[in-house]
Design an enzyme around this catalytic site. Sequence first.
Site, PDB file in Angstrom:
ATOM      1  N   ASP A 394      65.828  41.014  57.561  1.00 38.37           N
ATOM      2  CA  ASP A 394      66.955  41.644  58.235  1.00 38.37           C
ATOM      3  C   ASP A 394      66.427  42.820  59.052  1.00 38.37           C
ATOM      4  O   ASP A 394      65.271  43.217  58.923  1.00 38.37           O
ATOM      5  CB  ASP A 394      67.984  42.104  57.209  1.00 38.37           C
ATOM      6  CG  ASP A 394      69.332  42.432  57.840  1.00 38.37           C
ATOM      7  OD1 ASP A 394      69.491  42.211  59.055  1.00 38.37           O
ATOM      8  OD2 ASP A 394      70.223  42.914  57.118  1.00 38.37           O
ATOM      9  N   ASN A 757      28.680  25.641  26.792  1.00 40.09           N
ATOM     10  CA  ASN A 757      30.016  25.665  27.377  1.00 40.09           C
ATOM     11  C   ASN A 757      30.790  26.904  26.929  1.00 40.09           C
ATOM     12  O   ASN A 757      31.497  27.542  27.715  1.00 40.09           O
ATOM     13  CB  ASN A 757      30.778  24.394  26.977  1.00 40.09           C
ATOM     14  CG  ASN A 757      32.044  24.209  27.778  1.00 40.09           C
ATOM     15  OD1 ASN A 757      32.045  24.404  28.992  1.00 40.09           O
ATOM     16  ND2 ASN A 757      33.120  23.829  27.114  1.00 40.09           N
TER      17      ASN A 757
END
Length: 921
Positions: A394, A757
Amino acid sequence: MKNVLKSFFESFLRSRHMLHHFERWQTLLGSKPVGTGSISMPPDIAKALNAASRTDAGEMLVKLGSSPRGLSEGHAQVLRKRLGSNEVRHEQPLRWWQHLWQCYRNPFNLLLTVLALVSYVTEDMKATLVIGSMVVLSTVLRFLQESRSNKAADRLKAMVSNTSTVLRPAPGHKEGAAGDEGFDTTHAGTVRVEVPMRDLVPGEVIALSAGDMIPADCRLITAKDLFISQSALTGEAMPVEKFVVDRGDHAVGALERENLLFMGTNVISGTATAVIVHTGDRTFFGALAQRVTAADRGTSAFQAGINRVSWVLIRFMLVMAPLVLVINGVAKGDWWEAALFALSIAVGLTPEMLPMIVTATLAKGAVVMSRQKVIVKRLEAIHNFGAMDVLCTDKTGTLTQDRIVLERHTNAWGEQSDHVLQLAYLNSFHQTGLKNLLDKAVLSHAEMQLETRLQTAYRKIDEVPFDFSRRRMSVVVANGGSEHLLICKGALEEILSVCASVERGAEVLSLDADVLACIHSVASELNAQGLRVVAVASRSLKVDEQKPAYGVTDESGLTLLGYVAFLDPPKESTAPALRALAEHGVAVKVLTGDNELVTRKVCADVGLEVGRIVLGAEIEEMVDADLKLVVEAHQVFAKLTPAHKERIVHALHANGHVVGFMGDGINDAPALRAADIGISVDSAVDVAKESADIILLEKSLMVLEQGVIQGRRTFANMLKYIKLTASSNFGNVFSVLVASAFLPFLPMLPLHLLVQNLLYDVSQIAIPFDNVDDEFLRSPQRWNPADLGRFMVFFGPLSSVFDILTFTVMWFVFAANSVDHQTLFQSGWFVEGLLSQTLIVHLIRTRKIPFLQSRAAWPLLIMGAAIAAVGIWLPMGPLSHYFKLQALPLAYFPWLAAMLLGYALLTQAVKGWYARRYGWQ
């Protein structure tokens, strides 16, 4: 206003951690609103609400232990302790053990658990201990991080609380029974206080006006031109008018009762007071939510994207793990050992830390953005913030200072008129609806210019509240004479449509063509100066004792008096903010309900290229295909309705843009929900705040630009982990396949793969804190699955090249070429594999030369160095035999350094070629 309430209702669900339930709610309702042929209201709730509708308002207050002046604070506190918060039960957070179970129950942890059980059955306690530790660590890390993230998000969302206006007895005023006092529509003897919606209890008397949310199921006490949007519940496209007394058929359902209001709806126009009948789970909204919880939680679009990435890797694992099993089983003849190895390969391929990395990255981004006055209601919205390439906003308060001042008060010919100021003041002073900035400017200016006796010289008789279709509002006042004075204030065209004459001094002229041309000329001249023009008109009405109230029909035959003209100067920060957004690839489009002349002046002042301004009337005539072309070609749209704004957002989205919409009014709610990311401010109306994903504590485009940058930084760090996981996993599997085909023993034991991992995953915890190159922040970023797959194929095998070199060195140089020397071989690849994985983080995290042109953040550097040190220490230290490793000869380490250097140089060369050909995300 067809979608206003659906937008609100979805955002209401979302703002209370219910976004995932909404799809289930729609499924239960058969994708239909609640009404004929759909889900029915629970009988006990329907019975109670029907009884409240049929009961006289005064009796209802007595039954609830209240009065027209509301509950005392002490009474409300007692009820609050007894009945609990005005929240549905399923909104409560999970118990800690439920959350812990959710953190554990993913395919990756289940797979690890199976492997741990197999190791336990085979009496390999060391492997069982390591694998079990990996499961526990992964689960606990995710649990702790998500707990911290949820608490941080809750603290942020608590900063944006919605309140209701509640009536309380004035201090010193004796609280009595409703039946003794009757109804006082002026609320004498009361004070109005703002109470958080969650603290409301049955019996509270709330005051409502345009833009307010209905916080619970209520029975009306007073109502004036009250229109409620409840399409999400009843399917009615248009707002419905509500009355104090239900005039309908007593056989209709509770949802059709004209004097009942329901949680999940909101006020479009008018004013009212109502008493709360049901809160929390006892509301119709709460009953629906309870049914939704019986179904599983759905998945947000953002999480669905993350899941797709995860399942790509899992499917890759499901293909590669059996292949490793077959090759090792055939080559070595030990199918049991081959099965364990294949299972460990599968574990190594799973991105078990992905959920935690994503959550941690988003949470950190939300906390950083909060320091920049940007509150994130949904963590997932950060991704859309960074991906946004079109911002619709706006004009008022965003491009301008949101500090409107009354600059002029003139008659219809542009001559200064105090009479116009006086009537405009009376209109703004006596209205009880949603006072906007224009009203506040009138009051502020008039109180400095006029005598204060004007407030007491007139008393209010009635009002006709503002609504978005009329775009005007009226008050009726009297000063003791035999006539009432209706004063109407609003948009010029809408005022002229109900005027029959115009005043000039002592004369009253008819509105002929010449006069109208003069009126429009004066208004256009004021607009061209950047002034917002509001027309003022009036009409004298004879007192009619039989007339119960005034309404819209009385707004006719008015006399135009003149204008009040307002100035909202552009912000000094707007022009540089627009330039900064443009530099970061975000196009700004202005969507305003204001007229084109004021809009053009303001946009020109802030350096925004205007071109042709597209008006709402033109959009009304366009089909969607034409609108898609128009929204691409033009930047400024004026005189828009809420439906026009929503259509523009949909058209931009259909063109492939990620659209943000910034708004703060009730008329912005549809567009806020339609946008990929809705942005509002803390001073916005309730519906706008609830419809938004992001709340700004400062209504500034400069703040927004900082939020965009942080959104992209957050996405960049998530993408790093995904790229690293995908490419590393691909390379590891390729290396394993080569080694399995040619070696007489396993290249690495399952235990080694698991430990490697685990260490690698721990090193990635610091990724959310990493730096991001400025080049990445200059343009919007989105998920690109095609690029991710291509990246994995190009960069994964690079590590395999040096893995194979490591195999060669261990076999020929260090004579680890038999089953008796397999531990040495496995130790050498364990160290090289872990260090190369740690190194690749720094190579892939940037397009530039790592360490020289772009350096990782200190947490990532320290974590990587620590994991590398642990990886070397494990085979060289006293615990090596526990992990079935052995100390490496010192001559191995120069070879290791050479291979890591070669890996870095090759990756950097391929990275440069890849970036030139395919770009670098």
